[in-house]
Motif scaffolding. Structure first.
Motif, PDB file in Angstrom:
ATOM      1  N   LEU A   1       0.847  -1.186   0.000  1.00 53.10           N
ATOM      2  CA  LEU A   1       0.000   0.000   0.000  1.00 53.10           C
ATOM      3  C   LEU A   1       0.882   1.235   0.000  1.00 53.10           C
ATOM      4  N   HIS A   2       0.492   2.260  -0.736  1.00 50.90           N
ATOM      5  CA  HIS A   2       1.201   3.533  -0.686  1.00 50.90           C
ATOM      6  C   HIS A   2       0.223   4.658  -1.006  1.00 50.90           C
ATOM      7  N   ASN A   3       0.624   5.881  -0.666  1.00 48.62           N
ATOM      8  CA  ASN A   3      -0.227   7.066  -0.843  1.00 48.62           C
ATOM      9  C   ASN A   3      -1.551   6.975  -0.081  1.00 48.62           C
ATOM     10  N   CYS A   4      -1.545   6.345   1.078  1.00 50.86           N
ATOM     11  CA  CYS A   4      -2.775   6.284   1.867  1.00 50.86           C
ATOM     12  C   CYS A   4      -3.110   7.670   2.402  1.00 50.86           C
ATOM     13  N   HIS A   5      -4.370   8.098   2.249  1.00 49.19           N
ATOM     14  CA  HIS A   5      -4.770   9.430   2.683  1.00 49.19           C
ATOM     15  C   HIS A   5      -6.281   9.491   2.838  1.00 49.19           C
ATOM     16  N   THR A   6      -6.749  10.390   3.682  1.00 60.98           N
ATOM     17  CA  THR A   6      -8.186  10.601   3.807  1.00 60.98           C
ATOM     18  C   THR A   6      -8.698  11.326   2.570  1.00 60.98           C
ATOM     19  N   GLY A   7      -9.996  11.207   2.335  1.00 60.84           N
ATOM     20  CA  GLY A   7     -10.581  11.689   1.087  1.00 60.84           C
ATOM     21  C   GLY A   7     -10.408  13.161   0.809  1.00 60.84           C
ATOM     22  N   ASP A   8     -10.179  13.970   1.853  1.00 60.91           N
ATOM     23  CA  ASP A   8     -10.061  15.417   1.646  1.00 60.91           C
ATOM     24  C   ASP A   8      -8.671  15.939   1.958  1.00 60.91           C
ATOM     25  N   ALA A   9      -7.684  15.051   2.034  1.00 63.79           N
ATOM     26  CA  ALA A   9      -6.346  15.462   2.449  1.00 63.79           C
ATOM     27  C   ALA A   9      -5.526  16.082   1.326  1.00 63.79           C
ATOM     28  N   PHE A  10      -5.811  15.717   0.060  1.00 57.25           N
ATOM     29  CA  PHE A  10      -5.037  16.190  -1.080  1.00 57.25           C
ATOM     30  C   PHE A  10      -5.805  17.253  -1.854  1.00 57.25           C
ATOM     31  N   SER A  11      -5.071  17.975  -2.684  1.00 53.87           N
ATOM     32  CA  SER A  11      -5.708  18.908  -3.610  1.00 53.87           C
ATOM     33  C   SER A  11      -6.439  18.113  -4.686  1.00 53.87           C
ATOM     34  N   GLU A  12      -7.343  18.786  -5.416  1.00 54.79           N
ATOM     35  CA  GLU A  12      -8.096  18.107  -6.466  1.00 54.79           C
ATOM     36  C   GLU A  12      -7.168  17.556  -7.540  1.00 54.79           C
ATOM     37  N   GLU A  13      -6.144  18.321  -7.866  1.00 56.01           N
ATOM     38  CA  GLU A  13      -5.186  17.872  -8.888  1.00 56.01           C
ATOM     39  C   GLU A  13      -4.427  16.641  -8.417  1.00 56.01           C
ATOM     40  N   ALA A  14      -3.987  16.643  -7.162  1.00 57.45           N
ATOM     41  CA  ALA A  14      -3.263  15.502  -6.619  1.00 57.45           C
ATOM     42  C   ALA A  14      -4.163  14.273  -6.547  1.00 57.45           C
ATOM     43  N   GLU A  15      -5.451  14.482  -6.258  1.00 53.23           N
ATOM     44  CA  GLU A  15      -6.396  13.369  -6.205  1.00 53.23           C
ATOM     45  C   GLU A  15      -6.595  12.753  -7.583  1.00 53.23           C
ATOM     46  N   ARG A  16      -6.614  13.598  -8.604  1.00 61.02           N
ATOM     47  CA  ARG A  16      -6.725  13.072  -9.976  1.00 61.02           C
ATOM     48  C   ARG A  16      -5.492  12.267 -10.345  1.00 61.02           C
ATOM     49  N   ARG A  17      -4.320  12.750  -9.950  1.00 62.08           N
ATOM     50  CA  ARG A  17      -3.088  11.991 -10.228  1.00 62.08           C
ATOM     51  C   ARG A  17      -3.099  10.662  -9.494  1.00 62.08           C
ATOM     52  N   PHE A  18      -3.650  10.651  -8.296  1.00 57.41           N
ATOM     53  CA  PHE A  18      -3.726   9.418  -7.509  1.00 57.41           C
ATOM     54  C   PHE A  18      -4.553   8.361  -8.235  1.00 57.41           C
ATOM     55  N   ASP A  19      -5.672   8.795  -8.813  1.00 57.06           N
ATOM     56  CA  ASP A  19      -6.555   7.844  -9.483  1.00 57.06           C
ATOM     57  C   ASP A  19      -5.975   7.306 -10.789  1.00 57.06           C
ATOM     58  N   LYS A  20      -4.918   7.961 -11.297  1.00 62.77           N
ATOM     59  CA  LYS A  20      -4.364   7.556 -12.584  1.00 62.77           C
ATOM     60  C   LYS A  20      -2.878   7.250 -12.497  1.00 62.77           C
ATOM     61  N   TYR A  21      -2.469   6.648 -11.388  1.00 62.89           N
ATOM     62  CA  TYR A  21      -1.044   6.361 -11.269  1.00 62.89           C
ATOM     63  C   TYR A  21      -0.665   5.238 -12.233  1.00 62.89           C
ATOM     64  N   PRO A  22       0.629   5.137 -12.628  1.00 70.95           N
ATOM     65  CA  PRO A  22       1.060   4.166 -13.642  1.00 70.95           C
ATOM     66  C   PRO A  22       0.595   2.753 -13.311  1.00 70.95           C
ATOM     67  N   GLY A  23      -0.009   2.117 -14.292  1.00 74.53           N
ATOM     68  CA  GLY A  23      -0.475   0.751 -14.105  1.00 74.53           C
ATOM     69  C   GLY A  23      -1.922   0.675 -13.676  1.00 74.53           C
ATOM     70  N   GLN A  24      -2.460   1.770 -13.140  1.00 69.82           N
ATOM     71  CA  GLN A  24      -3.835   1.730 -12.654  1.00 69.82           C
ATOM     72  C   GLN A  24      -4.831   1.607 -13.805  1.00 69.82           C
ATOM     73  N   THR A  25      -4.559   2.335 -14.902  1.00 70.68           N
ATOM     74  CA  THR A  25      -5.525   2.372 -15.996  1.00 70.68           C
ATOM     75  C   THR A  25      -5.640   1.039 -16.729  1.00 70.68           C
ATOM     76  N   ASN A  26      -4.540   0.267 -16.796  1.00 71.65           N
ATOM     77  CA  ASN A  26      -4.621  -1.009 -17.512  1.00 71.65           C
ATOM     78  C   ASN A  26      -4.619  -2.209 -16.565  1.00 71.65           C
ATOM     79  N   ASN A  27      -4.595  -1.917 -15.255  1.00 71.24           N
ATOM     80  CA  ASN A  27      -4.663  -2.959 -14.228  1.00 71.24           C
ATOM     81  C   ASN A  27      -3.515  -3.960 -14.313  1.00 71.24           C
ATOM     82  N   HIS A  28      -2.381  -3.500 -14.825  1.00 75.76           N
ATOM     83  CA  HIS A  28      -1.195  -4.343 -14.860  1.00 75.76           C
ATOM     84  C   HIS A  28      -0.230  -3.920 -13.764  1.00 75.76           C
ATOM     85  N   ILE A  29       0.498  -4.879 -13.258  1.00 76.64           N
ATOM     86  CA  ILE A  29       1.487  -4.559 -12.236  1.00 76.64           C
ATOM     87  C   ILE A  29       2.603  -3.746 -12.852  1.00 76.64           C
ATOM     88  N   SER A  30       2.943  -2.616 -12.208  1.00 75.34           N
ATOM     89  CA  SER A  30       3.991  -1.745 -12.747  1.00 75.34           C
ATOM     90  C   SER A  30       5.228  -1.824 -11.869  1.00 75.34           C
TER      91      SER A  30
END
Length: 760
Positions: free
Chosen positions: A731-760
């Motif tokens: 696990l990494h980048n654990c945070h409460t739902g309102d802890a990050f900026s909106e831009e950082a939250e968008r980056r969190f949802d699209k970290y490498p490997g997340q979009t294709n569900n492959h291990i990176s």
């Protein structure tokens, strides 16, 4: 487990408070701190003057610098004047009496030689010799009021233990220096016919209330700085130019009564009464050649009706308010390096608070709070000793210091209450039939008639909006059956299908049916609310989840109880019991209450459900949701946790545990305490037996059904990036739902490997 300490009874608390003659009062300086207290003088004073009768009450405050909200130079208000206490013969016993008067449980120290700076004016007391049992410093032997041979180099100070007397109303307010005896209230009287019907009133004649009547201010010498102050105190962040020629023609034909001849604001004042004012003298020529002062204010986006104008008006994305019950109040949080953090209350005052308020689209600050008055934050503290001039456009441009661990803790989080425009929203909703003014059946005005609201779908979120609209704080309960309240004057049902996000200022801003549609229209099924000035706020400690995660392959023969409580995935039912195992994603959950009231289960003990297999009661059927999500946000595995034991596992220093599950004890989480669900207890997991290797998001949601009221639901969810290779998990980048900026939250949802569900 430890036996929880019990706080003094309400009767004992009441006796203490009655003896102290507590009352809140406005302080008289911009840096005047909190905990101003009044009490009748009982010591032998100097001969009273006609203007200061014996019944005059004393006021006490802590001031000076450097200090915190529980320490400072002691000042006493007597005979209409603030003064100090000399340090001759001063002792810890004296400090004990003073701290108790200020609402603290005790004193930990005292200071001499004007450690917190030299005061001004009178030195009211000298050679004070308390024995420790006095209810007031005024009851202690001394040289008498105003009889001293000291200078302000000898001003005494106290350091109080940062723990309030139970039941003490903790003001922790920094108020403005205003002479409200001369200017009680200020308003804008709309002159243009169209402006009279719209709310809020943004343009008109400035009128001041004095002795129950409204008067005008002469516009001779009127400046933009004066307009800024008026707009600010009426809830508007900015001023704009006004068509003076138009108003001059209109106002010259009217008769006026001028109370104020001239005003000379600097632009940083939070109230017109804080500006130098020249009052109209009797029998003098009033405002010769002038007319009443007229101002025009620019409302913030929240109070602007024109959608095109609203798009142009932007509020700060680097500052926010959290935890407040009303619009325009809350704990101040600022954004730094894409992470939200709080502001320490050292040197926190109205000038800095006003910059925050205007930055967010409100007016100037009405009050500046210290001592985590709006609840404690979580995570970093970004700023300390903020010293704004009052004209800055952002709090980030004000001088401030970075915070070290030794400087501040979240018990010192700063907060504000901003001036907001008057909208008259409280006139379109009411609560009736309740036993107190804080509870009752909800009625709304539709087609100039009053009626009840359908309770189908009525939740805490809708109830929150009603309480906010009426200025009654938070919703403690959303009531769906109101048969037990007085129904002698029940009206017909007029509204149904109400659905709110919980942040609206009025019920009329929520979704609702265009035509009434309700299966149960009887009065006993009308929606109701129970409001409260304070409530809880639960938040998960994200780092604890990240630090404790691991995988366990648990034999089926050890999971019978867990299966009975539906803690395994559906495919477990088809397993070859008791042979085989389930793969479990385990972790600990540490849940903090950072609000201003204890978190209690919605249901009383009489309705808790006994689970014989695990041998405990469930006070809430669903307390947390555990989900593993894929890139599309779909669940690939899930779990849940019933609140089989809501209790105080640990508390911050100085806070006593109140709830313990043993022996069918009361359940809950005290303010400043946390409940720990260890990784090794049943159902503290997600069954990932059927999950394929890949990248996922772990999501945990506390109080997911909003069964129990909280001041802030946006911090109830926690997310982590999750990487699973089929054998291990990270696990990494654990945070409460309102802890990050909106831009950082968008980056969190699209970290490498997340979009294709492959291990990176």
């Amino acid at each position: 487990m430890e036996t929880p300490s019990h706080r003094p009874s309400l009767a004992a608390t009441g006796a203490i408070l009655l003896a102290l003659w507590l009352s809140t009062s406005r302080c008289l300086a911009l840096t005047t701190p909190t905990a101003v207290l009044t009490t009748p003088p009982t010591a032998t004073p100097a001969k009273p003057s006609p203007s200061a009768p014996q019944s005059e009450r004393l006021k006490f405050r802590l001031v000076g610098y450097p200090r915190k909200h529980n320490e400072g130079r002691v000042e006493v208000f007597y005979k209409g004047e603030w003064g100090t206490i000399c340090d001759d013969d001063f002792s810890l016993t004296n400090a004990q009496v003073l701290c108790r008067q200020l609402g603290f449980v005790s004193a930990t120290g005292w200071t001499h030689s004007a450690k917190y700076g030299k005061g001004q004016g009178k030195i009211w007391l000298d050679n004070v010799l308390c024995n420790g049992g006095e209810k007031s410093i005024a009851a202690c032997p001394s040289r008498g009021w105003g009889n001293s041979d000291c200078t302000h180099d000898e001003d005494a100070g106290v350091i109080c233990k940062d723990e309030r007397i139970p039941g003490f109303v903790d003001s922790n307010v920094i108020d403005a220096h205003v002479d409200e005896n001369r200017v009680e209230e200020v308003r804008l009287r709309a002159v243009v016919s169209g402006g009279k019907k719209k709310m809020p009133v943004t343009e008109g004649v400035v009128e001041v209330k004095h002795k129950d009547s409204w008067s005008q201010i002469c516009d001779l010498g009127w400046t933009a700085k004066n307009t800024r102050v008026v707009c600010g105190m009426l809830g508007f962040p900015h001023e704009r130019k006004v068509n003076k020629k138009f108003y001059k023609l209109s106002l010259e034909r009217q008769k006026h009564h001028y109370l104020v001849h001239s005003v000379a604001c600097t632009g940083t004042e939070v109230h017109l009464a804080a500006c130098p004012l020249e009052f109209t003298k009797p029998n003098a020529t009033s405002c010769a050649g002038g007319v009443p002062a007229v101002v025009s204010c620019m409302p913030g986006p929240l109070f602007t009706h024109n959608s095109n104008v609203k798009k142009k008006l932007k509020t700060s994305t680097n500052v926010r308010l959290k935890g407040g019950a009303r619009t325009g109040e809350g704990r101040v949080e600022v954004l730094k390096n894409s992470e939200w953090g709080t502001v320490c209350d050292d040197r926190w005052g109205l000038l800095s608070a006003s910059v925050v308020c205007r930055e967010l689209g409100f007016g100037s600050a009405k009050e500046a709070f210290t001592g985590a008055r709006m609840g404690q934050g979580m995570g970093p503290i970004h700023m300390n000793e903020v010293r704004c001039v009052g004209l800055e456009r952002s709090v980030w441009t004000c001088p401030f210091k970075n915070v070290t661990k030794e400087d501040c803790g979240h018990l010192e989080d700063a907060a504000v209450r901003c001036n907001v425009p008057y909208m008259g929203l409280e006139h379109s909703v009411r609560i009736v039939g309740g036993r107190t003014s804080y509870e009752g059946r909800v009625e709304v005005e539709v087609g100039s008639r009053w009626g009840t609201v359908c309770s189908a779908g009525w939740t805490t979120k809708e109830a929150m909006v009603v309480c906010r609209q009426l200025g009654l704080g938070y919703s403690m309960h959303a009531v769906t059956e109101t048969w037990y309240w007085d129904s002698s004057n029940v009206t017909e049902m007029v509204l149904s299908g109400v659905k709110c996000s919980g942040t609206e200022m009025a019920l009329s801003q929520c979704q609702q049916h265009k035509v009434l549609s309700c299966q149960k229209t009887a009065a006993k099924f009308a929606a109701g609310v129970i409001c409260s000035e304070s409530t809880s706020d639960l938040v998960l400690n994200a780092p604890v989840v990240q630090e404790t995660v691991y995988i366990e392959d648990r034999p089926l023969h050890m999971l019978y109880c867990a299966a009975e409580e539906n803690c395994l995935s559906k495919t477990a039912a088809a397993a070859n019991w008791p042979y085989g195992h389930r793969r479990l994603l385990r972790f600990s959950s540490q849940i903090h209450n950072i609000g201003r009231a204890d978190f209690r289960p919605k249901a009383g003990r009489h309705s808790w459900v006994w689970h014989a297999c695990h041998g405990h009661y469930h006070s809430m059927d669903i307390f947390t949701h555990y989900d593993l999500l894929n890139a599309n946000g779909s669940k690939v595995a899930e779990g849940h946790k019933a609140s089989f034991c809501l209790e105080d596992t640990e508390c911050h220093e100085g806070i006593s545990k109140r709830y313990e599950c043993a022996n069918f004890g009361e359940q809950g989480v005290t303010v400043g305490c946390w409940d720990l669900y260890r990784h090794d207890i049943d159902c503290q997991w997600i069954d990932i037996t059927d999950v394929k290797p890949g990248n996922y998001i772990l999501q945990i949601v506390i109080n997911p059904n909003f069964e129990v009221a909280e001041s802030d639901f946006t911090n109830n969810a926690m997310k982590c990036n999750c990487k699973y290779d089929g054998h291990r998990i990270w696990l990494h980048n654990c945070h409460t739902g309102d802890a990050f900026s909106e831009e950082a939250e968008r980056r969190f949802d699209k970290y490498p490997g997340q979009t294709n569900n492959h291990i990176s």
